[in-house]
Every structure is written in structure tokens, then in C-alpha cells.
Design a protein around this motif. Sequence first.
Motif, short mmCIF file in Angstrom:
data_model
loop_
_atom_site.label_atom_id
_atom_site.label_comp_id
_atom_site.label_asym_id
_atom_site.label_seq_id
_atom_site.Cartn_x
_atom_site.Cartn_y
_atom_site.Cartn_z
N ASN A 208 18.95 -33.50 -25.98
CA ASN A 208 18.12 -32.33 -25.63
C ASN A 208 16.64 -32.70 -25.81
N HIS A 209 15.78 -31.69 -25.65
CA HIS A 209 14.33 -31.98 -25.58
C HIS A 209 13.63 -32.08 -26.94
N SER A 210 14.35 -31.99 -28.04
CA SER A 210 13.65 -31.98 -29.33
C SER A 210 12.89 -33.29 -29.56
N SER A 211 11.62 -33.15 -29.99
CA SER A 211 10.78 -34.34 -30.25
C SER A 211 10.77 -34.70 -31.72
N GLY A 212 11.21 -33.76 -32.58
CA GLY A 212 11.17 -33.98 -34.03
C GLY A 212 9.89 -33.45 -34.67
N LYS A 213 8.90 -33.01 -33.84
CA LYS A 213 7.59 -32.64 -34.41
C LYS A 213 7.70 -31.54 -35.49
N ILE A 270 16.49 -27.63 -45.01
CA ILE A 270 15.81 -26.99 -43.88
C ILE A 270 16.30 -27.63 -42.59
N LYS A 271 16.94 -26.84 -41.75
CA LYS A 271 17.63 -27.38 -40.57
C LYS A 271 16.77 -27.17 -39.31
N ALA A 272 15.77 -28.02 -39.14
CA ALA A 272 14.91 -27.90 -37.96
C ALA A 272 15.42 -28.71 -36.78
N ALA A 273 16.46 -29.52 -37.02
CA ALA A 273 16.98 -30.39 -35.95
C ALA A 273 17.67 -29.57 -34.86
N ALA A 274 17.83 -30.21 -33.73
CA ALA A 274 18.59 -29.61 -32.62
C ALA A 274 19.83 -30.49 -32.37
N PRO A 275 20.85 -30.33 -33.22
CA PRO A 275 22.04 -31.19 -33.04
C PRO A 275 22.86 -30.72 -31.84
N SER A 276 23.47 -31.67 -31.18
CA SER A 276 24.28 -31.32 -30.02
C SER A 276 25.55 -30.60 -30.49
N ASP A 277 25.85 -29.48 -29.85
CA ASP A 277 27.06 -28.71 -30.23
C ASP A 277 28.33 -29.38 -29.72
N PRO A 306 30.84 -30.44 -35.34
CA PRO A 306 30.74 -29.48 -36.45
C PRO A 306 29.39 -28.77 -36.43
N ASP A 307 29.36 -27.54 -36.90
CA ASP A 307 28.09 -26.82 -37.06
C ASP A 307 27.62 -27.13 -38.49
N ILE A 308 26.66 -28.03 -38.56
CA ILE A 308 26.21 -28.54 -39.88
C ILE A 308 25.66 -27.39 -40.73
N VAL A 322 17.60 -22.99 -45.00
CA VAL A 322 16.74 -22.37 -43.97
C VAL A 322 17.19 -22.88 -42.61
N GLY A 323 17.41 -21.96 -41.69
CA GLY A 323 17.83 -22.37 -40.35
C GLY A 323 16.79 -22.01 -39.31
N PHE A 324 16.97 -22.56 -38.14
CA PHE A 324 16.15 -22.22 -36.99
C PHE A 324 17.07 -21.59 -35.94
N ALA A 325 16.49 -20.84 -35.03
CA ALA A 325 17.24 -20.38 -33.86
C ALA A 325 16.39 -20.70 -32.65
N ALA A 326 16.92 -21.54 -31.77
CA ALA A 326 16.21 -21.88 -30.52
C ALA A 326 16.89 -21.10 -29.41
N ASN A 343 24.89 -18.02 -42.95
CA ASN A 343 24.54 -17.75 -44.35
C ASN A 343 23.21 -18.38 -44.76
N PHE A 344 22.21 -18.28 -43.88
CA PHE A 344 20.87 -18.80 -44.19
C PHE A 344 20.16 -17.85 -45.16
N ASP A 345 19.18 -18.39 -45.89
CA ASP A 345 18.33 -17.52 -46.71
C ASP A 345 17.26 -16.87 -45.85
N PHE A 359 10.28 -26.82 -28.12
CA PHE A 359 10.38 -28.27 -27.96
C PHE A 359 9.05 -28.93 -27.58
N LYS A 360 8.82 -30.08 -28.18
CA LYS A 360 7.78 -31.04 -27.80
C LYS A 360 6.34 -30.62 -28.10
N SER A 361 6.01 -29.34 -28.01
CA SER A 361 4.59 -28.99 -28.13
C SER A 361 4.14 -29.14 -29.59
O1 PMT Z 1 11.62 -31.01 -32.39
P1 PMT Z 1 10.56 -30.22 -31.65
O2 PMT Z 1 10.25 -30.79 -30.28
O3 PMT Z 1 9.32 -30.02 -32.51
O4 PMT Z 1 11.13 -28.76 -31.36
C1 PMT Z 1 11.37 -27.88 -32.41
C2 PMT Z 1 12.72 -27.16 -32.24
C3 PMT Z 1 12.69 -26.29 -31.01
C4 PMT Z 1 13.87 -28.19 -32.14
C5 PMT Z 1 12.91 -26.29 -33.55
O5 PMT Z 1 11.85 -25.39 -33.65
C6 PMT Z 1 14.23 -25.55 -33.51
O6 PMT Z 1 14.35 -24.44 -33.02
N1 PMT Z 1 15.31 -26.16 -34.10
C7 PMT Z 1 16.69 -25.66 -33.99
C8 PMT Z 1 17.30 -26.09 -32.68
C9 PMT Z 1 18.74 -25.60 -32.57
O7 PMT Z 1 19.65 -26.40 -32.53
O8 PMT Z 1 18.86 -24.29 -32.57
P2 PMT Z 1 20.28 -23.49 -32.46
O9 PMT Z 1 19.87 -22.07 -32.30
O10 PMT Z 1 21.12 -24.12 -31.41
O11 PMT Z 1 20.95 -23.73 -33.88
C10 PMT Z 1 20.80 -22.82 -34.97
C11 PMT Z 1 20.72 -23.60 -36.28
O12 PMT Z 1 21.94 -24.33 -36.48
C12 PMT Z 1 19.60 -24.61 -36.32
O13 PMT Z 1 19.04 -24.60 -37.61
C13 PMT Z 1 20.30 -25.95 -36.04
O14 PMT Z 1 19.65 -27.03 -36.70
C14 PMT Z 1 21.68 -25.70 -36.64
N2 PMT Z 1 22.78 -26.43 -35.97
C15 PMT Z 1 23.06 -26.25 -34.65
C16 PMT Z 1 24.13 -26.89 -34.07
C17 PMT Z 1 24.94 -27.76 -34.87
N3 PMT Z 1 25.99 -28.39 -34.35
N4 PMT Z 1 24.64 -27.93 -36.16
C18 PMT Z 1 23.58 -27.29 -36.72
O15 PMT Z 1 23.30 -27.46 -37.92
#
Ligand code: PMT
Length: 402
Positions: A208-213, A270-277, A306-308, A322-326, A343-345, A359-361
Motif C-alpha cells: 500500500n501507499h504508506s511511507s512510514g513518515k 503505537i500502531k501507525a503501520a499499514a499492515p496488509s490485511d 492476523p490483525d496485530i 494506540v491505534g490508527f484508522a485509515a 480495545n485501543f486506549d 499516506f506519504k504527505s
Molecule cells: O506512513 P505514512 O505515509 O506517513 O501514512 C500514515 C498512515 C496513513 C499509514 C497512518 O496515519 C495510518 O493511518 N496508519 C494505519 C493504517 C491502517 O492500516 O489503518 P486500518 O484502519 O486499516 O487499521 C486500523 C489499525 O489496525 C491500525 O492501527 C493498523 O496499524 C492496525 N492493523 C491493521 C491491519 C492488520 N492486519 N493489523 C493491524 O495491526
Amino acid sequence: MLKGKNIIVGVTGGIAAYKAVDVVSRLKKQNANVEVIMTKHATEFVTPLTFQTLALNPVYVDMFVEPRNYDVEHISLAKKADLFLISPATANIIGKIANGIADDLLTTTIMATKSKVIFAPAMNTNMYLNPIVQKNFDYLKTLGYEFIDPGNGMLACQTYGPGRMAEPIDIVQYVISSFNDKELKGKKIVVTAGPTIEPIDPVRYITNHSSGKMGYKIAEEAQRRGAEVVLITGPTALLPPKDVEVIRVNTTMEMFNAVEAQFDSCQVLIKAAAPSDYRPEVFNHEKIKKKEGELDELNIRFVRNPDIAAHFGKLKKGQIVVGFAAETNNLIQYAEGKLKKKNFDFIVANDVSKDGAGFKSDTNIVTIIDRDGRLDDYPILDKSQVSKIILDKVVDLLNAKS
Ligand code: PMT
């Protein structure tokens, strides 16, 4: 607040030199001893007398004057400094320091000091975004130099964008916090960043487009606040921050295993990654070839990874997760669902379809939702500022637990 601290302020040649006057005045009001070194070009914008009057100290410009002290000037100032602040910092000074060039009093003093050096960059947007300048920022960060990111705004050159020096009040706040006790000292923080890649055959993969920034900025800020930081990162083109343990992974399964190995000993994940589902069910050990006479399509079956976040969100024993939602639509509704299900805080929601977000910016536009249902919307901010907001919230939660 800065009583007894020797702060050397380096002023370089840019229009933001006028704001450095306010910086020096504010540092003096905090009772710091301030000494100013100006480059020759800086004196074209503001006179040394202005700084001398505010700092109540002589201002240094020339390398080859009679030493006022026994030590030659650049060595005595370098030794004396508790902190070095370059404000404004032009692309030129940053380039010189990144390349080891010491050709005037300011650069030789920076090179000779063992104190912390903080740059407050100010320059035209195109210069700021120039890959050479960005590479210099990244390189200096790996050596431990710190940067107070410039803001977005209308610049003196009549362009709009990043490059405007941070406001003096924020610069002085940054300096003060540099002397404070490190609030995350003794805490281990695991940050995941970047994409994962799932191989199809030896030459192809999905990602996917995640840059890691976003994740790298969080790791950098956590380290700055004294945490022991482990950065688990998918493939990115970024240089990792200094003094951070880096674990590189490719696939979601590898990221899962890396988090598992760290989870019990951490206080914050802190789960900022975008792992492939999903990943291809079968990895073809040889390159998939086009076959003559077959249908013009290729079907690949994918299976769930797995959903990490959900896994460790459920397992947590006192850790803050801490989780993110993209999302591209229904941001708040989906983010609230993920907050509960995983179950995020708290969750950091970003609409990745918006300009300047996701992504990327270098910037992001986030809404933070906590477990009490409180929603905090933020405007477009640099990812380093978003990291500060996230870590302020983490600190509050850690303090509430202790
Ligand atoms: O890397 P950048 O280019 O700076 O972009 C930043 C970002 C867009 C990647 C970041 O801000 C962001 O939103 N990260 C979460 C991306 C994501 O996978 O979102 P999701 O809504 O699909 O997942 C929700 C949460 O579950 C996230 O915390 C994700 O890390 C986690 N997850 C998702 C799938 C999986 N198989 N395992 C996970 O742990």
C-alpha cells in the motif's frame, strides 16, 4: 525557568532573522544567559547592536578578532553552551553542518560543541522541499541534531507553503522543554510504521501507499522525550531516528512476530503501520508466466493476515495501545468501531482521501477519539506536531495510571 543556562543563539541570513530578536528577548525573560553569533549575511537583516542590547552580551560575528578570553572564541563559546539554537537556520547552514564545513565563527562553533544543537529552519517552500535539503535534515537527525519544524504560511517571497520559521513563543517553549526531566524516561514504547509487503512470486508483491513518515515521527518524538523506543518498520525509504532500536520486517506475519517479541516488556504500543490485511494463499517459488491460449486473466486467492492491533489490544495487561484508522469514508463511525473492537486506549483517525492527510504527505489531518467517546478534531498539521499531540495524550494516560 532557564536560570543558569548558557544558550548560544546562532542567527543566519534570512528575513526571519527579525523573529530571532523576539526569540532572544524571550530567552532573556526566562533568565537565560544568551550569547549571539551572527553570520555576516545575518547582519544585513538585523544589526548586531539589536541583539547586544537585548542579550546584554557582546555579539560575535568575526572569526578573526582578538580573543576576549584565554580560549579562542569558537572554542570558549562551544564549551560554555548548555544548548545551541540556530534561529533562523537557512538551507545553507544546514547544508554546511551536514557536510562538515566549518568556514566561519558560527559553523566552527557548532562543529566544536558537545551541547545539544537545535535548528529552527526558515526558507522558501521550494528550498525546504528540495530533496537535498530534506536529505540533510534526515542525516542530521540521525546524528542527534534536533529541528523545530517550520510552519505553513505566506512567506516573504509571496509563496504559500512550509518554510515559515516556527513562532518565537514555540521555539522558546521547545528550548525550555529540552531542559525538563524526560517525561518518558524508563518507559519502553513500541511503534510500528510503514507498509507491509506480501509476495506473490519472486518478482511481484502487493503493498500500500504508506511511507512510514507518521510512525517515524512518533518514534522520534518518543525518543526525544526519553523513552526507550523500538521501531518495527515495513520497507520505507526513510532514515530511522537516532538512538531508536529498529526492527525491519516485510510481511504482516513478520510484523506480528516482531510485536509479539516486544509486547510483554513494553508500556506503550503505537500502531501507525499499514499492515496488509490479506496475503496470497500460495507463494509461487518461480515467476508466474503468461501462458499462451489461456484466458486473459489471472486469479490469485488471498487469505487473511492476523490483525496485530486487535490481537495485542485484547492481550494487553496494563499496556497502553494506540491505534490508527485509515479511512476514505465514514471516518468517525469506522474509527469508533475499531477503537472498541481492537480495545485501543485511543484511536487516531485520518481520512486518507483528503489532501494533506494520510499516506506519504508530511502533514496529516486527524481526529483523536478516546474511550469516553471524546472527539478532538485537529487542523492540518505537520506529522511531527501530530506526534507531539499523540505523545502528550500517552503521557496523560501513563500519569493517570501511576
Ligand atoms: O506512513 P505514512 O505515509 O506517513 O501514512 C500514515 C498512515 C496513513 C499509514 C497512518 O496515519 C495510518 O493511518 N496508519 C494505519 C493504517 C491502517 O492500516 O489503518 P486500518 O484502519 O486499516 O487499521 C486500523 C489499525 O489496525 C491500525 O492501527 C493498523 O496499524 C492496525 N492493523 C491493521 C491491519 C492488520 N492486519 N493489523 C493491524 O495491526
